[in-house]
Scaffold this motif. Structure first.
Motif, PDB file in Angstrom:
ATOM      1  N   GLY A 185      -6.276 -19.176 -30.262  1.00 12.66           N
ATOM      2  CA  GLY A 185      -6.435 -17.827 -29.713  1.00 12.66           C
ATOM      3  C   GLY A 185      -7.898 -17.507 -29.477  1.00 12.66           C
ATOM      4  O   GLY A 185      -8.795 -18.033 -30.158  1.00 12.66           O
ATOM      5  N   ALA A 186      -8.135 -16.651 -28.507  1.00 10.43           N
ATOM      6  CA  ALA A 186      -9.511 -16.357 -28.089  1.00 10.43           C
ATOM      7  C   ALA A 186     -10.320 -15.683 -29.189  1.00 10.43           C
ATOM      8  O   ALA A 186     -11.509 -15.965 -29.350  1.00 10.43           O
ATOM      9  N   ASP A 187      -9.690 -14.798 -29.982  1.00 12.83           N
ATOM     10  CA  ASP A 187     -10.458 -14.041 -30.965  1.00 12.83           C
ATOM     11  C   ASP A 187     -11.017 -14.953 -32.053  1.00 12.83           C
ATOM     12  O   ASP A 187     -12.201 -14.872 -32.404  1.00 12.83           O
ATOM     13  N   LYS A 188     -10.172 -15.833 -32.587  1.00 16.54           N
ATOM     14  CA  LYS A 188     -10.645 -16.769 -33.619  1.00 16.54           C
ATOM     15  C   LYS A 188     -11.668 -17.731 -33.022  1.00 16.54           C
ATOM     16  O   LYS A 188     -12.650 -18.101 -33.675  1.00 16.54           O
ATOM     17  N   ALA A 256     -11.141 -10.090 -27.068  1.00 20.10           N
ATOM     18  CA  ALA A 256     -11.917 -11.092 -27.808  1.00 20.10           C
ATOM     19  C   ALA A 256     -13.212 -11.423 -27.070  1.00 20.10           C
ATOM     20  O   ALA A 256     -14.283 -11.517 -27.683  1.00 20.10           O
ATOM     21  N   VAL A 257     -13.122 -11.587 -25.763  1.00 21.21           N
ATOM     22  CA  VAL A 257     -14.318 -11.900 -24.960  1.00 21.21           C
ATOM     23  C   VAL A 257     -15.296 -10.723 -25.015  1.00 21.21           C
ATOM     24  O   VAL A 257     -16.513 -10.917 -25.160  1.00 21.21           O
ATOM     25  N   ALA A 258     -14.764  -9.502 -24.942  1.00 17.65           N
ATOM     26  CA  ALA A 258     -15.616  -8.302 -25.025  1.00 17.65           C
ATOM     27  C   ALA A 258     -16.302  -8.239 -26.391  1.00 17.65           C
ATOM     28  O   ALA A 258     -17.489  -7.894 -26.496  1.00 17.65           O
ATOM     29  N   ARG A 259     -15.563  -8.600 -27.452  1.00 15.89           N
ATOM     30  CA  ARG A 259     -16.152  -8.615 -28.793  1.00 15.89           C
ATOM     31  C   ARG A 259     -17.276  -9.651 -28.857  1.00 15.89           C
ATOM     32  O   ARG A 259     -18.342  -9.403 -29.436  1.00 15.89           O
TER      33      ARG A 259
END
Length: 710
Positions: A185-188, A256-259
């Motif tokens: 996943g993108a966030d991890k 996630a990308v924004a984070r």
């Protein structure tokens, strides 16, 4: 692998004749429970764990040859699966950066990216399942080769696992940016690729690798490979099914990308491109088109290899890993004397932090003294509390906790405390008369061989020792706050300091796991002198009339860990004022004492900002204290003034011989002030921006050192 890529890799290998070549040994074994014949590839460069396995062009070619063999065996039905693992304690730690430094052309840099992809991709294209067994340290390309496999296991004993490329000024360029978000996943993936990298290259342990979903199974280190092969057999037999969670390819991916962008902005303020390039590739990987991601990685990798940031990042890495471990100018270590007991003069916060560090690293008796029992008890109490915290966190066991607590004590009588101490360090008020008195008292009761060390941040070590019978055993031992976190230790040689005392100081520094740099006994040494000149110029433009916000924003492009006035708050305005006064006395033509800073200190303010809204805002009470002129500069004008001042000061320090070379200045700023790897400390940045030549008429470093070779 295509002929074109083979030729490109061959060409890259010719550019890098000194590569430490990794072999890829193939052996065969019969899996347990009748699961079938299995091929195991072991990556090994022929050295022990102190020289980790890397991938240069020839190493990639060797892995490619091994894959040729297992591909044929798989297509013929001779094997049921392929595994890849590393030598003891090391899986693989990525691309050989020594080779990257030598590249001069974009096409050669592109070949490195394409070559890695073409080789690694073959693992996912085999006719049988593939398994990566992360048995030891895995970084960069070492992590990525495993991501191309069907399954992964990890050792509980694995000490370090990361994709550190963004930290160095690169992107994970052999599949990391495209594969990892599609696996976990993108966030991890943003946490591993962006957040951990920009947090001083934070490493993952084996358990975290498993919990993130990067590995499908985790086993004890003692029989890791045996258990991994048992698990492999159960997967191939169909007894174990690996189920992975569904990936959020909608709003979660975008968030996630924004984070990631917010993290990059907060850490480098747009000043370093690597994090943003990595995020672009992660963003583009949302649709699962891996080849498109690999192509984007190739381009980003080549662009960044040919840019200044990566060269500065590799330079920084080499400073910390190599120069930091072999300090320039240190005497022969055979001259060092043993240290079996440590004395600490003072029991305040700094002294207590020092006592804790000596206790934990040397595990010898440590005794604190101070002017009254209450302070002594408080200092010893602080050390006990910190040991309790380590016990609660599971960092030490009960037995070690008891042992450490028994080793620390506090007394009022220096004769009682220090009569058998080998190393005594003072951390009292920063005033020369006070320190001279303390040393006179200590010299009267300490053994003849004992080292007398001072944690002074700016005062003359020579002057401090001038009234002693034996000034040759006095040495500067300047730590940086917080002591437990910042690695730098400025070791200062006074005019009379002898080699044995200095060698002992360096020996102690090594046991304390600090990065020691030998510095001349010059006002404020290295870090504080540069920071005071830097901060002083910011303060000057504010005093002259430039708004605080403009002065602060002007240096954002450097991507420093915090703004100048936030740093001043951390250091403490009173300490900042004291150091500026010390340097003003030494160099009045360059170092000023700001009347506004003096007013802030007199008013008892702890800084320029309040944080009522969660963000730093100028304290109205401080704003009321400020008396400014009418000379308002632009951000660019402020930046030029600040950088010119720093370049001038570094030039003068090198002329004075404060340190051996410009490299030591950079090592000090990276390890003592947290200046970014992507700047290379400061001198590569000053060279890159043309400031060095503008101010001093020459570069600090030769072309090709922290820059693309001519």
């Amino acid at each position: 692998m295509s002929t074109t890529t083979t030729e490109l890799l061959k060409g890259a290998a010719e550019l890098f004749p000194d590569e430490v070549v990794t072999q890829a040994h193939v052996r065969h074994l019969d899996l347990p429970h009748g699961a079938g014949r299995f091929a195991l590839i072991t990556l090994d460069n022929g050295f022990d764990h102190t020289k980790p396995t890397t991938f240069g062009p020839q190493s990639l070619a060797n892995l490619n040859t091994a894959i040729d063999q297992v591909e044929k065996e798989a297509s013929e039905g001779a094997i049921v699966g392929v595994g890849i693992t590393g030598k003891p304690f090391i899986f693989a730690v990525g691309a050989d950066l020594k080779g990257v430094e030598l590249l001069k052309k974009h096409d050669d840099a592109l070949a490195i990216g394409k070559g890695g992809h073409e080789v690694f991709k073959r693992l996912s294209g085999l006719a049988v399942p593939t398994f990566a067994y992360y048995n030891g340290a895995a970084m960069g390309g070492g992590v990525e080769v495993g991501l191309h496999c069907s399954y992964r296991t990890v050792s509980k004993a694995l000490p370090a696992f990361s994709l550190p490329e963004v930290f160095l000024g690169l992107v994970p360029g052999w599949g990391g940016c495209a594969l990892l978000p599609n696996l976990i996943g993108a966030d991890k993936a943003v946490s591993v690729i962006i957040e951990n990298s920009l947090n001083q290259n934070r490493q993952l342990k084996g358990k975290q690798v498993f919990e993130l979903g990067i590995a499908d199974a985790i086993f004890e280190g003692a029989d890791f490979l045996e258990q991994s092969l048992l698990w492999t057999a159960s997967v191939l037999n169909g007894k174990t099914e690996v189920v992975r969670p569904e990936i959020d390819r909608g709003e979660g991916w975008d968030a996630a990308v924004a984070r990631g962008r917010a993290i990059a902005d907060s850490k480098v303020h747009g000043a370093a491109p690597a994090a943003y390039r990595a995020l672009e590739i992660i963003e583009g990987a949302k649709d699962g088109d891996l080849q498109k991601g690999f192509d984007a990685e190739d381009t980003a990798l080549a662009d960044l290899i040919m840019g200044g940031e990566l060269r500065a990042g590799i330079y920084s890495f080499n400073l910390v890993q190599k120069r930091g471990k072999r300090p320039a100018g240190a005497p022969d270590k055979s001259l060092a004397r043993p240290v079996t007991k440590v004395g600490v003069v003072g029991a305040g916060l700094m002294a207590s932090q020092l006592a804790l560090l000596f206790l934990r690293r040397l595990e010898v008796p440590v005794v604190l003294t101070d002017i009254d029992q209450e302070r002594v008890d408080k200092g010893v109490g602080y050390v006990h509390e910190e040991i309790d915290k380590l016990l609660l966190k599971g960092r030490i066991n009960q037995d070690k906790s008891n042992r450490l607590k028994a080793l620390v004590s506090g007394v009022l009588d220096k004769a009682e405390g220090f009569s058998d101490a080998d190393f005594i360090i003072e951390a009292v008020f920063e005033e020369i008369g006070v320190k001279q008195q303390v040393f006179a008292e200590v010299e009267a009761v300490a053994p003849a061989h004992a080292i007398l060390a001072t944690n002074t941040s700016s005062l003359s070590v020579t002057e401090m020792a001038s009234k002693l019978k034996h000034p040759e055993r006095v040495v500067g031992f300047h730590f940086f706050n917080p002591v437990a976190i910042l690695p730098l230790l400025e070791i200062v040689r006074g005019e009379r300091t002898d080699d044995a005392s200095l060698a002992t100081a360096f020996g102690v520094a090594k046991k304390l796991k600090k990065t020691a740099v030998l510095v001349k006994d010059a006002p404020a040494f290295v870090v504080n002198r540069i920071l005071t000149r830097f901060m002083g110029e910011i303060q000057n433009v504010i005093d002259e009339g430039t708004p605080v916000a403009v002065a602060e924003k002007a240096v954002e492009p450097l991507g420093l860990p915090m703004s100048p006035l936030v740093l001043l708050e951390l250091v403490g305005p009173a300490i900042g004022l004291h150091v500026s006064e010390t340097l003003n006395r030494a160099f009045p033509e360059r170092f000023t004492v700001s009347p506004n800073l003096a007013a802030v200190v007199k008013a008892g303010k702890r800084g320029f900002y309040v944080y009522d809204s969660g963000k730093p805002e100028l304290d109205p009470e401080v704003a009321a204290l400020l008396k400014q002129g009418d000379k308002v500069l632009t951000e660019e004008q402020v930046r030029d003034r600040v950088l010119d001042a720093v370049a001038q000061e570094i030039g003068l320090m090198l002329d004075e011989g404060v340190v051996a070379e410009a490299q030591d200045i950079d090592l000090c700023l990276i390890t003592g002030a947290g200046w970014p790897f992507h700047l290379g400390g400061i001198t590569p940045y000053l060279d890159r921006e043309g400031v060095s030549e503008r101010v001093n008429g020459k570069r600090f470093l030769a072309q090709g050192v922290a820059s693309v070779p001519a």
